[in-house]
Design a protein around this motif. Structure first.
Motif, PDB file in Angstrom:
ATOM      1  N   ASP A  26      34.136  36.173  25.384  1.00  0.00           N
ATOM      2  CA  ASP A  26      35.479  35.693  25.049  1.00  0.00           C
ATOM      3  C   ASP A  26      36.264  35.337  26.316  1.00  0.00           C
ATOM      4  O   ASP A  26      36.436  36.172  27.202  1.00  0.00           O
ATOM      5  N   GLY A  27      36.753  34.102  26.379  1.00  0.00           N
ATOM      6  CA  GLY A  27      37.424  33.621  27.574  1.00  0.00           C
ATOM      7  C   GLY A  27      38.721  34.351  27.894  1.00  0.00           C
ATOM      8  O   GLY A  27      39.002  34.655  29.057  1.00  0.00           O
ATOM      9  N   ASN A  28      39.531  34.624  26.865  1.00  0.00           N
ATOM     10  CA  ASN A  28      40.794  35.321  27.104  1.00  0.00           C
ATOM     11  C   ASN A  28      40.564  36.759  27.564  1.00  0.00           C
ATOM     12  O   ASN A  28      41.282  37.275  28.429  1.00  0.00           O
ATOM     13  N   ALA A  29      39.560  37.411  26.984  1.00  0.00           N
ATOM     14  CA  ALA A  29      39.228  38.770  27.419  1.00  0.00           C
ATOM     15  C   ALA A  29      38.795  38.767  28.883  1.00  0.00           C
ATOM     16  O   ALA A  29      39.136  39.670  29.649  1.00  0.00           O
ATOM     17  N   CYS A  30      38.055  37.730  29.290  1.00  0.00           N
ATOM     18  CA  CYS A  30      37.630  37.634  30.691  1.00  0.00           C
ATOM     19  C   CYS A  30      38.830  37.455  31.619  1.00  0.00           C
ATOM     20  O   CYS A  30      38.875  38.020  32.714  1.00  0.00           O
ATOM     21  N   LYS A  31      39.816  36.677  31.193  1.00  0.00           N
ATOM     22  CA  LYS A  31      41.032  36.516  31.993  1.00  0.00           C
ATOM     23  C   LYS A  31      41.768  37.850  32.120  1.00  0.00           C
ATOM     24  O   LYS A  31      42.310  38.179  33.180  1.00  0.00           O
ATOM     25  N   THR A  32      41.783  38.609  31.022  1.00  0.00           N
ATOM     26  CA  THR A  32      42.399  39.937  31.074  1.00  0.00           C
ATOM     27  C   THR A  32      41.668  40.821  32.076  1.00  0.00           C
ATOM     28  O   THR A  32      42.294  41.548  32.863  1.00  0.00           O
ATOM     29  N   LEU A  33      40.343  40.765  32.080  1.00  0.00           N
ATOM     30  CA  LEU A  33      39.551  41.546  33.039  1.00  0.00           C
ATOM     31  C   LEU A  33      39.835  41.123  34.469  1.00  0.00           C
ATOM     32  O   LEU A  33      39.916  41.966  35.376  1.00  0.00           O
ATOM     33  N   GLU A  34      39.990  39.828  34.706  1.00  0.00           N
ATOM     34  CA  GLU A  34      40.316  39.339  36.046  1.00  0.00           C
ATOM     35  C   GLU A  34      41.673  39.887  36.504  1.00  0.00           C
ATOM     36  O   GLU A  34      41.824  40.337  37.650  1.00  0.00           O
ATOM     37  N   THR A  35      42.639  39.844  35.589  1.00  0.00           N
ATOM     38  CA  THR A  35      43.972  40.355  35.911  1.00  0.00           C
ATOM     39  C   THR A  35      43.919  41.848  36.204  1.00  0.00           C
ATOM     40  O   THR A  35      44.574  42.340  37.133  1.00  0.00           O
ATOM     41  N   ARG A  36      43.117  42.577  35.431  1.00  0.00           N
ATOM     42  CA  ARG A  36      43.005  44.020  35.657  1.00  0.00           C
ATOM     43  C   ARG A  36      42.319  44.315  36.985  1.00  0.00           C
ATOM     44  O   ARG A  36      42.676  45.266  37.696  1.00  0.00           O
ATOM     45  N   SER A  37      41.329  43.517  37.337  1.00  0.00           N
ATOM     46  CA  SER A  37      40.669  43.693  38.633  1.00  0.00           C
ATOM     47  C   SER A  37      41.656  43.454  39.778  1.00  0.00           C
ATOM     48  O   SER A  37      41.646  44.172  40.787  1.00  0.00           O
ATOM     49  N   ALA A  38      42.512  42.435  39.602  1.00  0.00           N
ATOM     50  CA  ALA A  38      43.547  42.167  40.608  1.00  0.00           C
ATOM     51  C   ALA A  38      44.501  43.354  40.710  1.00  0.00           C
ATOM     52  O   ALA A  38      44.912  43.747  41.816  1.00  0.00           O
ATOM     53  N   TYR A  39      44.838  43.935  39.566  1.00  0.00           N
ATOM     54  CA  TYR A  39      45.722  45.109  39.548  1.00  0.00           C
ATOM     55  C   TYR A  39      45.129  46.237  40.396  1.00  0.00           C
ATOM     56  O   TYR A  39      45.826  46.834  41.238  1.00  0.00           O
TER      57      TYR A  39
END
Length: 416
Positions: A26-39
């Protein structure tokens, strides 16, 4: 694997595990994971101002949000965070996935993988999913994703793995699926054990039963995690009452809270000092639904019973089926120790997740759903509101995964 929005990962990240890769279709879930990694990167480097500023882009127009996201991700040096692979796991894609994971292992300078975690999509194994499908989900290719999971075990030979799924996996196709899963995993060198657990025993204010399969290499002395159940004396209202009140269709734009955090929010880290409140927007509802919501909340609060569709006045009924699915409208039990199970269906209409405060008279917001799932307020979900609800409904509660991760960390330290 099958990481979704990162609920299972979150517990392991909190416990000090280092991610090698996330794989999610899922593309949106992957974006969420990217944001969390940045966090996590910014938090480690005491640079949370960048993250907080990004959070305040939540209510802005899409082009402004996208610009803020680019600034956020550009603050992370290339190669620092793990690859988040937005890809389907299949025989065709395995070589590409393995190549990227191998590259990451080399960058980290690791010799082996400690753990593989994740569980295939559960729709094919769920009782509800099978009941709704005319072929009982027998033709669904997701039934056999466990075979690909085993391919990862074969290649990377982790010390142990965590395989999460719905209880229906035990009985799918007369139990044949689960017997095959056991046989495959044992054949490639793992002892396995499966238990049904409930998130409410791990400090989550939600009843959520899941099967957790734990496997460990046969050359290691291991066992199934022994975790003492939590016995918190809190109610669901304890994760709702500090949030600003909203009526149906209202958007909260101030990023601040109505009350100071209580002990539950602080002890579970659902809310921390300096948090920015996002994802607190109430979806609109038609008047008929609002009238039904009031009846449902009144009945639960005054009689401690849930409304059935047949209890409604005839002028409020629109469905002809009065024999099944009579719990179409369900209130989140604010005065109880746990809410009913959060599922992705909340993305459809919210009727199954009505806010317990009758003065607000609406379904719950994304942030309220996230709290019921034990996601902290600094967890930023990417995509539309519908996508946010799907991501949250499909997730593993982080508080539950954290307890499992802490046990693994202690056990792996002993092995080393």
């Amino acid at each position: 694997m099958f990481s979704g929005t990162g609920g299972l990962s979150e517990g392991f990240l909190r416990s000090g595990f280092e991610p090698v890769a996330h794989i999610e279709i899922d593309g949106n879930a992957c974006k969420t994971l990217e944001t969390r990694s940045a966090y996590y990167y910014l938090k480690r480097n005491n640079n949370m101002d960048i993250y907080r500023k990004y959070q305040t882009s939540y209510n802005k127009k899409e082009n402004e949000k996208e610009k803020a996201r680019k600034i956020l991700l550009s603050s992370i040096p290339q190669g620092i965070i793990e690859p988040i692979l937005n890809i389907e796991i299949s025989e065709k894609t395995l070589p590409k996935i393995f190549e990227q994971i191998d590259n990451r292992i080399n960058i980290l300078g690791r010799r082996e993988i400690d753990l593989i975690i994740g569980g295939p999509p559960c729709q094919a194994y769920s009782l509800v999913g099978r009941a709704r499908d005319e072929n009982n989900m027998e033709d669904d290719p997701r039934n056999y994703l466990y075979k690909l999971y085993v391919r990862f075990l074969t290649k990377y030979k982790p010390k142990a793995f965590v395989f999460e799924n719905v209880p229906g996996i035990l009985t799918a196709f007369d139990g044949n699926i689960f017997r095959n899963i056991q046989a495959y995993m044992k054949r490639v060198g793992y002892n396995i054990e499966a238990h049904k657990i409930d998130a409410r025993d791990f400090g989550v204010l939600q009843s959520r039963k899941r099967i957790i399969i734990i496997g460990w290499r046969k050359d290691l002395e291991f066992c199934y995690p022994a975790i003492e159940p939590c016995n918190f004396n809190y109610t669901v209202n304890d994760i709702l009452t500090d949030l600003p009140k909203l009526n149906a269709g209202e958007t909260y734009t101030k990023f601040t809270y109505r009350k100071k955090p209580n002990h539950y929010l602080l002890s579970t880290k659902l809310r921390e000092t300096g948090d920015v409140l996002t994802h607190h927007i109430a979806r609109p509802h038609i008047q008929r639904d609002l009238d039904i919501y009031k009846i449902a909340v009144n009945k639960l609060n005054s009689e401690m019973t849930r409304i059935k569709y047949t209890d409604l006045p005839e002028e409020l009924r629109t469905h002809n089926n009065l024999e099944s699915f009579l719990d179409r409208y369900k209130v989140v039990a604010g005065n109880q120790k746990y809410a009913h199970t959060m599922v992705a269906h909340i993305s459809r209409d919210g009727h199954h997740y009505i806010h317990p405060d009758i003065t607000q008279n609406r379904s719950i917001t994304v942030r309220e759903a996230a709290r019921i799932q034990s996601f902290p307020d600094d967890y930023y979900f990417e995509g539309s509101r519908t996508s946010n609800f799907v991501q949250i409904g499909n997730a593993v509660p982080p508080l539950m995964s954290e307890k499992i991760a802490q046990w693994f960390k202690a056990r792996l330290n002993i092995l080393e």
